[in-house]
Design an enzyme around this catalytic site. Structure first.
Site, short mmCIF file in Angstrom:
data_model
loop_
_atom_site.label_atom_id
_atom_site.label_comp_id
_atom_site.label_asym_id
_atom_site.label_seq_id
_atom_site.Cartn_x
_atom_site.Cartn_y
_atom_site.Cartn_z
N ASP A 1 0.87 -1.16 0.00
CA ASP A 1 0.00 0.00 0.00
C ASP A 1 0.91 1.21 0.00
O ASP A 1 1.92 1.24 0.71
CB ASP A 1 -0.94 0.00 1.21
CG ASP A 1 -2.18 0.83 0.93
OD1 ASP A 1 -2.67 0.83 -0.22
OD2 ASP A 1 -2.67 1.52 1.85
N LYS B 1 13.48 5.01 -12.25
CA LYS B 1 12.41 4.99 -11.24
C LYS B 1 12.42 3.65 -10.50
O LYS B 1 12.34 3.62 -9.28
CB LYS B 1 11.03 5.22 -11.87
CG LYS B 1 9.94 5.18 -10.81
CD LYS B 1 8.52 5.22 -11.30
CE LYS B 1 7.59 4.95 -10.13
NZ LYS B 1 6.20 4.74 -10.50
P1 IMP Z 1 -1.55 1.93 -4.10
O1 IMP Z 1 -1.70 1.74 -2.66
O2 IMP Z 1 -0.27 1.39 -4.61
O3 IMP Z 1 -2.73 1.44 -4.88
O4 IMP Z 1 -1.41 3.47 -4.42
C1 IMP Z 1 -2.27 4.44 -3.90
C2 IMP Z 1 -2.24 5.64 -4.78
O5 IMP Z 1 -0.91 6.13 -4.91
C3 IMP Z 1 -2.77 5.43 -6.19
O6 IMP Z 1 -3.51 6.56 -6.56
C4 IMP Z 1 -1.57 5.33 -7.06
O7 IMP Z 1 -1.82 5.86 -8.30
C5 IMP Z 1 -0.58 6.17 -6.30
N1 IMP Z 1 0.73 5.57 -6.50
C6 IMP Z 1 1.18 4.40 -6.00
N2 IMP Z 1 2.42 4.16 -6.43
C7 IMP Z 1 2.75 5.20 -7.22
C8 IMP Z 1 3.91 5.51 -7.99
O8 IMP Z 1 4.90 4.78 -8.05
N3 IMP Z 1 3.86 6.67 -8.67
C9 IMP Z 1 2.80 7.50 -8.66
N4 IMP Z 1 1.70 7.26 -7.98
C10 IMP Z 1 1.67 6.10 -7.26
#
Ligand code: IMP
Length: 193
Positions: A70, A173
């Site tokens: 997360d 990245k």
């Molecule tokens: P998640 O928990 O990985 O689903 O991410 C939560 C939020 O953060 C989502 O809106 C993703 O788009 C954003 N997010 C997660 N990882 C990245 C990244 O590496 N770059 C940009 N946004 C991210």
């Protein structure tokens, strides 16, 4: 023999990134590849809680070693917002574009744009739970730049660079990101078991 793991996601970008980081010794299955189509609700109010919910759910139901991540974008002058709510920042009809619009509006012209991405990975295996954290510091740009990546990539400039994550080559990245840092800790653990 390859180590098989389930990554509790169907996000193609994340799967691609994590497979690139883990390399050939690991076979990483997505949720759909193990036949899991359930909606796993992220009801926690911390990154750690949400990662745990997903990893535990899959590990227990599918009797496998599973990790889940997360991630939140934590902006200093917004007291860590959007944080655990990053995916849903713009409300019900949110998507990446609207989330970024809201973020840029919240920051306005402020010069203090320091921020970080933080990832927590939970690894669930044999009823054990372990956590691995990765952080990358940077700043929020005044406007979008770049076509690569996903989510907030087009407005996040990591420290030490003058380009957004969306402009940097994916290899860069993937080597410095919050998820890379957390994943390297996960890999170090797996290799030393
Ligand atoms: P998640 O928990 O990985 O689903 O991410 C939560 C939020 O953060 C989502 O809106 C993703 O788009 C954003 N997010 C997660 N990882 C990245 C990244 O590496 N770059 C940009 N946004 C991210």
């Amino acid at each position: 023999m390859k180590t098989e793991l389930v990554f509790a996601t169907n996000n193609a970008h994340k799967l691609h990134e994590i497979r690139a980081i883990l390399g050939n010794d690991y076979l990483v299955h997505s949720l759909s590849e193990v036949g899991c189509f359930d909606e796993i609700r992220e009801t926690g109010d911390t990154l750690q809680a949400n990662a745990e919910i997903k990893a535990r759910y899959v590990s227990e139901r599918y009797c496998c070693t599973c990790f889940a991540d997360d991630t939140g974008l934590e902006v200093d002058c917004l007291q860590g917002a959007p944080g655990v709510y990053s995916a849903r920042y713009a409300g019900e009809d949110c998507n990446s574009e609207r989330n970024i619009d809201k973020l840029l509006a919240a920051l306005g012209g402020t010069e203090n744009r320091a921020a970080q991405f933080r990832t927590v990975i939970a690894l669930a295996e044999n009823n054990c739970l372990l956590f691995f954290e990765g952080v990358i510091r940077g700043r929020i740009a005044f406007e979008r730049s770049g076509e690569g990546g996903f989510g907030y990539d087009s407005v996040f400039v990591p420290d030490g660079y003058d380009k957004t994550f969306a402009e940097l080559p994916p290899e860069i990245k993937n080597s410095i990101s919050h998820r890379a840092v957390a994943t390297k800790k996960l890999v170090a653990y797996l290799m030393n078991k």
